[in-house]
Design a protein around this motif. Structure first.
Motif, mmCIF file in Angstrom:
data_model
loop_
_atom_site.group_PDB
_atom_site.id
_atom_site.type_symbol
_atom_site.label_atom_id
_atom_site.label_comp_id
_atom_site.label_asym_id
_atom_site.label_seq_id
_atom_site.Cartn_x
_atom_site.Cartn_y
_atom_site.Cartn_z
ATOM 1 N N LEU A 149 51.741 26.966 18.339
ATOM 2 C CA LEU A 149 52.637 27.114 17.194
ATOM 3 C C LEU A 149 53.234 28.526 17.170
ATOM 4 C CD1 LEU A 149 53.560 25.442 14.669
ATOM 5 C CD2 LEU A 149 51.860 26.736 13.391
ATOM 6 N N LEU A 150 52.405 29.525 17.463
ATOM 7 C CA LEU A 150 52.884 30.905 17.484
ATOM 8 C C LEU A 150 53.909 31.142 18.585
ATOM 9 C CD1 LEU A 150 49.541 32.843 16.860
ATOM 10 C CD2 LEU A 150 51.522 32.791 15.336
ATOM 11 N N THR A 151 53.779 30.435 19.691
ATOM 12 C CA THR A 151 54.693 30.644 20.820
ATOM 13 C C THR A 151 55.938 29.768 20.743
ATOM 14 O OG1 THR A 151 53.456 29.034 22.155
ATOM 15 C CG2 THR A 151 52.828 31.346 22.366
ATOM 16 N N GLY A 152 55.999 28.874 19.751
ATOM 17 C CA GLY A 152 57.181 28.043 19.589
ATOM 18 C C GLY A 152 57.154 26.745 20.372
ATOM 19 N N PHE A 153 56.023 26.418 20.991
ATOM 20 C CA PHE A 153 55.891 25.142 21.700
ATOM 21 C C PHE A 153 55.351 24.116 20.699
ATOM 22 C CE2 PHE A 153 56.277 28.048 25.179
ATOM 23 C CZ PHE A 153 56.862 27.320 26.202
ATOM 24 N N TYR A 154 56.248 23.621 19.855
ATOM 25 C CA TYR A 154 55.835 22.813 18.716
ATOM 26 C C TYR A 154 55.241 21.469 19.121
ATOM 27 C CZ TYR A 154 58.593 26.322 16.288
ATOM 28 O OH TYR A 154 59.088 27.508 15.811
ATOM 29 N N SER A 155 55.800 20.852 20.151
ATOM 30 C CA SER A 155 55.271 19.571 20.594
ATOM 31 C C SER A 155 53.811 19.720 21.026
ATOM 32 C CB SER A 155 56.112 19.022 21.752
ATOM 33 O OG SER A 155 55.573 17.813 22.229
ATOM 34 N N ASN A 156 53.524 20.758 21.812
ATOM 35 C CA ASN A 156 52.152 21.016 22.246
ATOM 36 C C ASN A 156 51.245 21.324 21.058
ATOM 37 O OD1 ASN A 156 54.141 22.058 24.458
ATOM 38 N ND2 ASN A 156 52.289 21.538 25.564
ATOM 39 N N ALA A 157 51.783 22.062 20.089
ATOM 40 C CA ALA A 157 50.991 22.419 18.915
ATOM 41 C C ALA A 157 50.579 21.165 18.143
ATOM 42 C CB ALA A 157 51.792 23.358 18.013
ATOM 43 N N MET A 185 53.474 21.127 10.508
ATOM 44 C CA MET A 185 54.776 20.470 10.501
ATOM 45 C C MET A 185 55.716 21.095 9.471
ATOM 46 S SD MET A 185 54.110 16.422 11.305
ATOM 47 C CE MET A 185 52.965 16.146 9.966
ATOM 48 N N GLN A 186 55.160 21.675 8.407
ATOM 49 C CA GLN A 186 56.013 22.311 7.402
ATOM 50 C C GLN A 186 56.625 23.606 7.923
ATOM 51 O OE1 GLN A 186 56.383 20.027 5.219
ATOM 52 N NE2 GLN A 186 54.595 19.065 6.156
ATOM 53 N N GLN A 187 56.067 24.157 9.010
ATOM 54 C CA GLN A 187 56.600 25.379 9.598
ATOM 55 C C GLN A 187 57.661 25.089 10.660
ATOM 56 O OE1 GLN A 187 52.386 26.933 10.317
ATOM 57 N NE2 GLN A 187 53.457 28.819 9.789
ATOM 58 N N ILE A 188 57.975 23.818 10.855
ATOM 59 C CA ILE A 188 58.950 23.409 11.870
ATOM 60 C C ILE A 188 60.175 22.851 11.161
ATOM 61 C CG2 ILE A 188 59.333 21.906 13.859
ATOM 62 C CD1 ILE A 188 56.287 21.859 14.286
ATOM 63 N N SER A 200 57.079 11.785 20.611
ATOM 64 C CA SER A 200 55.677 11.750 20.211
ATOM 65 C C SER A 200 55.012 10.398 20.454
ATOM 66 C CB SER A 200 55.555 12.118 18.726
ATOM 67 O OG SER A 200 56.100 13.388 18.483
ATOM 68 N N GLN A 201 53.683 10.458 20.497
ATOM 69 C CA GLN A 201 52.884 9.252 20.579
ATOM 70 C C GLN A 201 52.962 8.532 19.233
ATOM 71 O OE1 GLN A 201 48.991 10.636 21.565
ATOM 72 N NE2 GLN A 201 49.611 11.532 23.525
ATOM 73 N N THR A 202 52.509 7.290 19.224
ATOM 74 C CA THR A 202 52.701 6.441 18.052
ATOM 75 C C THR A 202 52.162 7.047 16.768
ATOM 76 O OG1 THR A 202 52.609 4.478 19.452
ATOM 77 C CG2 THR A 202 52.313 4.152 17.088
ATOM 78 N N LEU A 203 50.874 7.419 16.723
ATOM 79 C CA LEU A 203 50.285 7.907 15.484
ATOM 80 C C LEU A 203 50.856 9.256 15.079
ATOM 81 C CD1 LEU A 203 46.542 6.832 15.850
ATOM 82 C CD2 LEU A 203 48.332 5.773 14.477
#
Length: 327
Positions: A149-157, A185-188, A200-203
């Motif tokens: 999250l800190l590095t901006g890789f939101y999907s990985n986060a 998610m609120q930070q994105i 993303s995956q289903t869930l």
């Protein structure tokens, strides 16, 4: 922050990035970005050292450094601890201590908001780790989620945070991980969430869908309840059905009542005065736009936070007849 005011009860606090009325959403969106990084969901316990002296002096030297790094961490001297941790030699450090080194490295790096360093050191100390326990897996997913999250890789986060919930040992840990996922998610921003929704995956997609429903209140507050009902129908067995964010339930309640008088806490002087002025103008513009389009818009009263305590501001708001306060 949202306060629901009452002359007879103390204010109710809730951290929210958005409120159901479109005219207040710009302010709350800005506030959501000021909360800083989200640390690992469960409270972190101090790492203690209870060991016997190692017969090999070179190995003992590494263990002493690790003990010292642990003490510095407990004293919140994060950079000094990291400096010591990075001098550790994996070849001399017994494998069973690699997890402790990883834990200290991650905790200190994240405390310094250095996501890249956290990821690098996690990878470094993971090399010789034996099989991880379920609790260690849970913690590791949390560390990685914060770092990405800190590095901006939101999907990985988000993927790591979602995996953290799946690795939970009990419902308490699972709830904590899902709460952290929701905060992440609120930070994105919405544009990035829409992009992640397709990958993303289903869930996890269900969580992102729910986060986007929450943001319906920005431009279409009148559609919020309908969109949430649609989400419930689309995801009847989703984990969020059991771990629904409390703010969503509050937004539903608030949507059933028209707010007549809204109070806003903003500084008029000091270093935050300029951005506060921009937010004030945006709120007024949004209010005028809502009235122009025929939507009901509450009266807005602004209160200067500079030099005033929360109790003083609360008293002023009550006296002014304010129903709900944001700020």
């Amino acid at each position: 922050m949202i306060l629901k005011l009452s002359a007879y009860n103390k204010p109710y606090f809730l951290q929210l990035g958005f409120y159901r009325l479109g005219l207040v959403c710009l302010l709350l969106l800005a506030l959501a970005g000021c909360s800083g990084k989200v640390t690992e969901a469960p409270p972190k316990q101090e790492v203690t050292s209870q060991r016997t002296t190692h017969p090999n002096p070179e190995v003992e030297s590494q263990l002493v450094r690790l003990d010292a790094a642990n003490i510095l961490t407990q004293q919140q001297r994060h950079q000094e601890s990291l400096d010591l941790i990075q001098t550790l030699q994996l070849g001399l450090l017994p494998n069973k201590y690699h997890w402790q080194a990883l834990e200290l490295a991650a905790m200190n790096s994240l405390a310094l908001d250095n996501g890249w360093q956290a990821l690098r050191l996690i990878e470094h100390f993971s090399q010789a780790l034996p099989s991880l326990s379920r609790q260690q897996q849970y913690q590791l997913f949390g560390y990685r989620a914060d770092a990405f999250l800190l590095t901006g890789f939101y999907s990985n986060a988000l993927e790591n945070r979602h995996n953290q919930a799946r690795a939970a040992l009990n419902k308490q840990q699972q709830k904590a991980a899902y709460q952290a996922l929701w905060l992440n998610m609120q930070q994105i921003n919405s544009e990035t969430l829409l992009s992640l929704q397709k990958q993303s995956q289903t869930l996890l997609q269900g969580w992102i869908d729910l986060a986007l429903v929450r943001r319906t209140v920005v431009d279409h507050p009148e559609l919020f309840v309908a969109r949430l009902d649609q989400w419930h129908n689309t995801w009847p067995r989703h984990p969020a059905q059991a771990f629904m964010p409390e703010e969503m339930q509050l937004l539903v309640k608030l949507s059933e009542k028209q707010i007549v008088h809204l109070g806003v806490f903003l500084p008029e002087t000091g270093p935050l005065a300029d951005p506060a002025s921009v937010l004030r103008d945006a709120l007024i513009a949004r209010q005028l736009d809502a009235l122009k389009q025929g939507y009901p818009a509450p009266k807005i009263t602004f209160f200067n936070t500079q030099g005033a305590s929360l109790d003083e501001l609360y008293t002023q708001a009550i006296a002014a007849g304010v129903e709900v306060v944001i700020g």
